[in-house]
Motif scaffolding. Sequence first.
Motif, PDB file in Angstrom:
ATOM      1  N   PRO A 101      -2.629  -4.649   6.047  1.00 10.08           N
ATOM      2  CA  PRO A 101      -3.389  -3.694   5.256  1.00 10.08           C
ATOM      3  C   PRO A 101      -4.488  -4.403   4.452  1.00 10.08           C
ATOM      4  CG  PRO A 101      -1.268  -4.157   4.225  1.00 10.08           C
ATOM      5  CD  PRO A 101      -1.295  -4.940   5.496  1.00 10.08           C
ATOM      6  N   LYS A 117       2.156  -5.736 -13.874  1.00  8.23           N
ATOM      7  CA  LYS A 117       0.967  -4.898 -13.834  1.00  8.23           C
ATOM      8  C   LYS A 117       1.306  -3.481 -14.273  1.00  8.23           C
ATOM      9  CE  LYS A 117      -2.956  -4.179 -10.751  1.00  8.23           C
ATOM     10  NZ  LYS A 117      -3.950  -5.000 -11.466  1.00  8.23           N
ATOM     11  N   PRO A 167      -1.571  -8.177  -0.818  1.00  7.24           N
ATOM     12  CA  PRO A 167      -2.248  -6.898  -0.980  1.00  7.24           C
ATOM     13  C   PRO A 167      -2.240  -6.418  -2.435  1.00  7.24           C
ATOM     14  CG  PRO A 167      -0.124  -6.609   0.111  1.00  7.24           C
ATOM     15  CD  PRO A 167      -0.315  -8.072  -0.073  1.00  7.24           C
ATOM     16  N   ARG A 168      -3.349  -5.865  -2.840  1.00  6.33           N
ATOM     17  CA  ARG A 168      -3.471  -5.311  -4.193  1.00  6.33           C
ATOM     18  C   ARG A 168      -4.369  -4.088  -4.132  1.00  6.33           C
ATOM     19  NH1 ARG A 168      -3.898 -10.561  -5.317  1.00  6.33           N
ATOM     20  NH2 ARG A 168      -2.199 -11.416  -6.539  1.00  6.33           N
ATOM     21  N   GLY A 169      -3.864  -2.950  -4.601  1.00  6.22           N
ATOM     22  CA  GLY A 169      -4.715  -1.778  -4.683  1.00  6.22           C
ATOM     23  C   GLY A 169      -4.619  -0.885  -3.462  1.00  6.22           C
ATOM     24  N   ARG A 170      -5.535   0.071  -3.374  1.00  3.88           N
ATOM     25  CA  ARG A 170      -5.512   1.088  -2.331  1.00  3.88           C
ATOM     26  C   ARG A 170      -5.732   0.473  -0.948  1.00  3.88           C
ATOM     27  NH1 ARG A 170      -7.834   6.237  -3.219  1.00  3.88           N
ATOM     28  NH2 ARG A 170      -9.085   5.278  -4.838  1.00  3.88           N
ATOM     29  N   ILE A 171      -4.982   0.954   0.028  1.00  4.19           N
ATOM     30  CA  ILE A 171      -5.191   0.474   1.398  1.00  4.19           C
ATOM     31  C   ILE A 171      -6.447   1.128   1.963  1.00  4.19           C
ATOM     32  CG2 ILE A 171      -4.239   0.380   3.736  1.00  4.19           C
ATOM     33  CD1 ILE A 171      -1.482   0.425   2.576  1.00  4.19           C
ATOM     34  N   LEU A 220       6.887  -6.113  -1.867  1.00  2.22           N
ATOM     35  CA  LEU A 220       5.724  -5.378  -2.351  1.00  2.22           C
ATOM     36  C   LEU A 220       6.156  -4.049  -2.937  1.00  2.22           C
ATOM     37  CD1 LEU A 220       3.387  -5.831   0.749  1.00  2.22           C
ATOM     38  CD2 LEU A 220       3.200  -7.041  -1.433  1.00  2.22           C
ATOM     39  N   TYR A 270       5.919  -9.530  -7.685  1.00  2.00           N
ATOM     40  CA  TYR A 270       6.065 -10.645  -8.631  1.00  2.00           C
ATOM     41  C   TYR A 270       4.973 -10.693  -9.694  1.00  2.00           C
ATOM     42  CZ  TYR A 270       2.695 -12.960  -5.551  1.00  2.00           C
ATOM     43  OH  TYR A 270       1.587 -13.261  -4.805  1.00  2.00           O
ATOM     44  N   GLU A 271       4.002  -9.778  -9.601  1.00  2.00           N
ATOM     45  CA  GLU A 271       2.924  -9.809 -10.589  1.00  2.00           C
ATOM     46  C   GLU A 271       3.048  -8.642 -11.554  1.00  2.00           C
ATOM     47  OE1 GLU A 271      -0.918 -11.952  -8.599  1.00  2.00           O
ATOM     48  OE2 GLU A 271      -1.010  -9.812  -9.004  1.00  2.00           O
ATOM     49  N   GLY A 329      -2.131  -4.526  11.796  1.00  2.00           N
ATOM     50  CA  GLY A 329      -0.933  -4.414  10.980  1.00  2.00           C
ATOM     51  C   GLY A 329      -1.069  -4.980   9.584  1.00  2.00           C
ATOM     52  N   ILE A 335      -2.541   5.198  -0.057  1.00  2.00           N
ATOM     53  CA  ILE A 335      -1.406   4.321  -0.314  1.00  2.00           C
ATOM     54  C   ILE A 335      -1.897   3.087  -1.079  1.00  2.00           C
ATOM     55  CG2 ILE A 335       0.464   2.992   0.738  1.00  2.00           C
ATOM     56  CD1 ILE A 335       0.078   4.780   3.246  1.00  2.00           C
ATOM     57  N   PHE A 336      -1.159   2.738  -2.139  1.00  2.00           N
ATOM     58  CA  PHE A 336      -1.497   1.544  -2.910  1.00  2.00           C
ATOM     59  C   PHE A 336      -0.394   0.496  -2.714  1.00  2.00           C
ATOM     60  CE2 PHE A 336      -3.865   4.912  -4.741  1.00  2.00           C
ATOM     61  CZ  PHE A 336      -4.983   4.362  -5.359  1.00  2.00           C
ATOM     62  N   LEU A 337      -0.785  -0.779  -2.612  1.00  2.00           N
ATOM     63  CA  LEU A 337       0.199  -1.856  -2.478  1.00  2.00           C
ATOM     64  C   LEU A 337      -0.018  -2.879  -3.587  1.00  2.00           C
ATOM     65  CD1 LEU A 337       0.234  -2.756   1.343  1.00  2.00           C
ATOM     66  CD2 LEU A 337       1.975  -1.519   0.061  1.00  2.00           C
ATOM     67  N   TYR A 338       1.075  -3.369  -4.163  1.00  2.00           N
ATOM     68  CA  TYR A 338       0.964  -4.444  -5.151  1.00  2.00           C
ATOM     69  C   TYR A 338       2.117  -5.419  -4.950  1.00  2.00           C
ATOM     70  CZ  TYR A 338      -2.420  -1.498  -7.501  1.00  2.00           C
ATOM     71  OH  TYR A 338      -3.527  -0.735  -7.767  1.00  2.00           O
ATOM     72  N   PRO A 339       1.907  -6.731  -5.223  1.00  2.00           N
ATOM     73  CA  PRO A 339       3.030  -7.665  -5.134  1.00  2.00           C
ATOM     74  C   PRO A 339       4.017  -7.410  -6.277  1.00  2.00           C
ATOM     75  CG  PRO A 339       1.056  -8.791  -5.910  1.00  2.00           C
ATOM     76  CD  PRO A 339       0.652  -7.400  -5.551  1.00  2.00           C
ATOM     77  N   SER A 356       7.923 -12.154  -1.086  1.00  2.00           N
ATOM     78  CA  SER A 356       6.891 -11.348  -0.449  1.00  2.00           C
ATOM     79  C   SER A 356       7.089  -9.848  -0.666  1.00  2.00           C
ATOM     80  CB  SER A 356       6.834 -11.669   1.045  1.00  2.00           C
ATOM     81  OG  SER A 356       8.086 -11.364   1.627  1.00  2.00           O
ATOM     82  N   ARG A 389      -0.177 -19.896  -2.691  1.00  2.19           N
ATOM     83  CA  ARG A 389       1.107 -20.366  -2.157  1.00  2.19           C
ATOM     84  C   ARG A 389       1.105 -20.450  -0.631  1.00  2.19           C
ATOM     85  NH1 ARG A 389       4.607 -15.804  -1.237  1.00  2.19           N
ATOM     86  NH2 ARG A 389       3.454 -13.893  -1.614  1.00  2.19           N
ATOM     87  N   ALA A 419       4.203  -6.099   4.222  1.00  3.60           N
ATOM     88  CA  ALA A 419       3.192  -5.115   4.582  1.00  3.60           C
ATOM     89  C   ALA A 419       3.465  -4.471   5.931  1.00  3.60           C
ATOM     90  CB  ALA A 419       1.819  -5.774   4.588  1.00  3.60           C
ATOM     91  N   GLN A 420       4.103  -5.219   6.865  1.00  2.00           N
ATOM     92  CA  GLN A 420       4.392  -4.676   8.186  1.00  2.00           C
ATOM     93  C   GLN A 420       5.310  -3.456   8.073  1.00  2.00           C
ATOM     94  OE1 GLN A 420       3.796  -7.983   8.086  1.00  2.00           O
ATOM     95  NE2 GLN A 420       2.118  -7.898   9.547  1.00  2.00           N
ATOM     96  N   GLN A 447       5.513  -1.390   5.687  1.00  2.00           N
ATOM     97  CA  GLN A 447       4.662  -0.299   5.233  1.00  2.00           C
ATOM     98  C   GLN A 447       4.057   0.424   6.434  1.00  2.00           C
ATOM     99  OE1 GLN A 447       3.646   1.030   2.253  1.00  2.00           O
ATOM    100  NE2 GLN A 447       2.487   2.418   3.556  1.00  2.00           N
ATOM    101  N   GLU A 448       3.592  -0.398   7.367  1.00  2.00           N
ATOM    102  CA  GLU A 448       2.955   0.112   8.573  1.00  2.00           C
ATOM    103  C   GLU A 448       3.930   0.981   9.364  1.00  2.00           C
ATOM    104  OE1 GLU A 448      -0.295  -0.208  11.496  1.00  2.00           O
ATOM    105  OE2 GLU A 448       0.040   0.056   9.372  1.00  2.00           O
TER     106      GLU A 448
END
Lengths: 148, 371
Positions: B278, A78, B266-270, A60, A75-76, B276, A69-73, A58, B137, A138-139, A141-142
């Motif tokens: 995003p 990119k 999550p992918r990309g801009r929040i 990120l 494991y992928e 909690g 803010i940008f988030l990506y996994p 999990s 998954r 993600a938490q 991040q928060e």
Amino acid sequence: MNAEMTAAVAVDAETNRQHAFPIREFPTQIRWADFAILVLVVGAALFSIIPITGQGKSALVSIKTPDGIFLYPLYENKVITVHGTIGDTVVIIENDTVRVTDSPCRDKLCILAGTLSKPGQWTACLPNGIYVQIINDAQEQEIDAVVK
Amino acid sequence: MQLSNNRELSYTVLFLAALSLVLATIDASIPKPIPFLRIGLANLPILIALIMLPAEDYFTLVLIKSLGMSIIAGTLFSYVALFSLAGSFASAIIMWVLYKIFTKHIGFLGLALAGALASNSTQLILARYFVFGSSVRFMIPLFLFAGLGSGILLGIFALQFAKQSQWLKRFSEQHIQRTQSPQTITNISTILQEQPGKPLSVLQILSLIIMAAVILGNTLPLAMGGFIAAWTIALIKTKREQKRTPSLIMPVLVITGITLAHILVPRGRILMNIIGIPITEQALIAGLKSGFFLEALIILSKNTIDSNLKFPGRLGNTLAQIINLYKLFFSIKPSIKSKAIIASIDEYLLTIETHYEPHSLTHYTDNYIIR
């Protein structure tokens, strides 16, 4: 062979085929293979919960930029290009690692930081206002966002 | 009677296929704690066929049952039908192999469990590529536990059914008689007359064109536009045919569910944070796109297909016959009591079987089907 003979042969083949198929009783009890399959299926179902609650998959990549803010996994794989205050920074996620490969800044410290692979590791390009970090979920991040 | 080179389907296969469709409808109408839960009654004839029929007939039954269900549900032209077909075959193959290996040491419980698991896993793999992306998954445990539940339900149901059913006893005895004296084999295919195919209506053609646009375009605006167009056509159609207006609840639930599944990764801009979690731009767009795409195709497919639609070829013919037979069966209304499901289903089957035995079927088809 005329049509009638063909028809007769077809009927014959049909009966032979059907006769060759054994007549079986319908099962009315639970047998040992049933138990074996039941145990396997229950096991598989319980086992499938583990990867979700467990850590690892999990993680990120969080990229903070002046744009948001940008988030990506993690494991992928990119290639991400983000806009900073003085230009574009290129971030590559590959094989569960992340690194900055291009930056408009002078000293290129963010590129020299190398490859990040564990949660908590970070690199930043201060002149461009870009901050890259691996986080657990993600938490986190928060919480991070609140603290700052 | 002239026999063609291609073997005609036996009465047993056609009856079991139509029965499968009837049971699917009954299953959907039995009140249950969770609306989407199914006992999987439609697979009971498959389990019966596994014991009774040779491989060729067994797999033919699986094929026509799966296609027939997609026609009745109207999903044949969407990839839901592909999911159903792949799932049915995976489960049929696994059950066949297990029964070949264990024969006397395996019963309906193990077979139904393995079948349900095979079907769900196959659908999960397809969903990975068509619907959920890598968020799939999170669905794995859900699909596995659903398979476990429906497998146990169907397995126990089939065991009890095999023990108690008078109809099954009679049906298998008659099947043996039919195969041992081929003179008495009555091919329903020769009894049921071919129905002339109807030309496609404007709304059906329009639905097909929109479907092509949605598939080829494969973007969020097109999927949403396609969904709205499909829904409008569905409303016009139901109004014209004076049917009940379909509900938007199911499509909305499905689209929301798929979108939520995508947002989990999550992918990309929040864009914003909700409790909690995003909400990221690319994940949201991808989720909405898959959701609207799927629902647009399902509704368009339902708009295009009505059960009178005639498909070409031998398979098309067989399917038309099975759907006719399904309607014929339902001309006797089943009264299924939730408290005595097996007894009431058994009673219902005995009624239709005595009404529609090969000989009396001739009589009935003369009177009803040809018109």
